[in-house]
Enzyme design. Sequence first.
Site, mmCIF file in Angstrom:
data_model
loop_
_atom_site.group_PDB
_atom_site.id
_atom_site.type_symbol
_atom_site.label_atom_id
_atom_site.label_comp_id
_atom_site.label_asym_id
_atom_site.label_seq_id
_atom_site.Cartn_x
_atom_site.Cartn_y
_atom_site.Cartn_z
ATOM 1 N N GLY A 15 -6.987 -13.668 -25.415
ATOM 2 C CA GLY A 15 -7.980 -14.747 -24.522
ATOM 3 C C GLY A 15 -7.828 -15.005 -23.669
ATOM 4 C CB CYS A 16 -9.334 -18.181 -22.075
ATOM 5 S SG CYS A 16 -9.289 -19.197 -20.439
#
Length: 177
Positions: A15-16
């Site tokens: 993810g981020c």
Amino acid sequence: MNVPEGAQKATVAAGCFWGVEHMYRHTFDGKGLLDARVGYCGGDSKNPGYREVCSGRTGHAEALQVVFDPKQVTYRQLLEFFYRMHDPTTMNRQGPDTGSQYRSAIFFHDEEQEKVAKEVTEKVQKEWWKDGKVVTEVLPGGEWYDAETYHQKYLDVNPGGYECPSHFLRKFPPLSA
């Protein structure tokens, strides 16, 4: 990324990348982590930038690449942490962040890493994430591109910055040997 003699490299996407880097740095700094960089891996275009990767058209994932001392922390320990700190059962998504750039992936750098990544992923599916299918990709490392300078250590420089709500440590029992 420069890898000193005796050190190894590990590359993951969860993810981020801001939160992933932040969690790895704060957990393993002084405990075998020699360096950590956010960047892009697993795509087709050369020298992608943040906006291009965020478009979802490059095939790259936002990723973290760490250099570590295997005498202090093992590749297996880094991967177990990876599976504790994000949700590997959501396809192309972590929390509100959606798109292939936010997928869960382990990018291995040699045959031993591939073997360990597959073993840990199998155990994680059976022992930790039984209620959902682990969708983490285990792929060859391929070409790595550092993210722009302002992304490096982003949450240290911007302590109030965005953190994906799915990035937190889950309390699972140790994996079986």
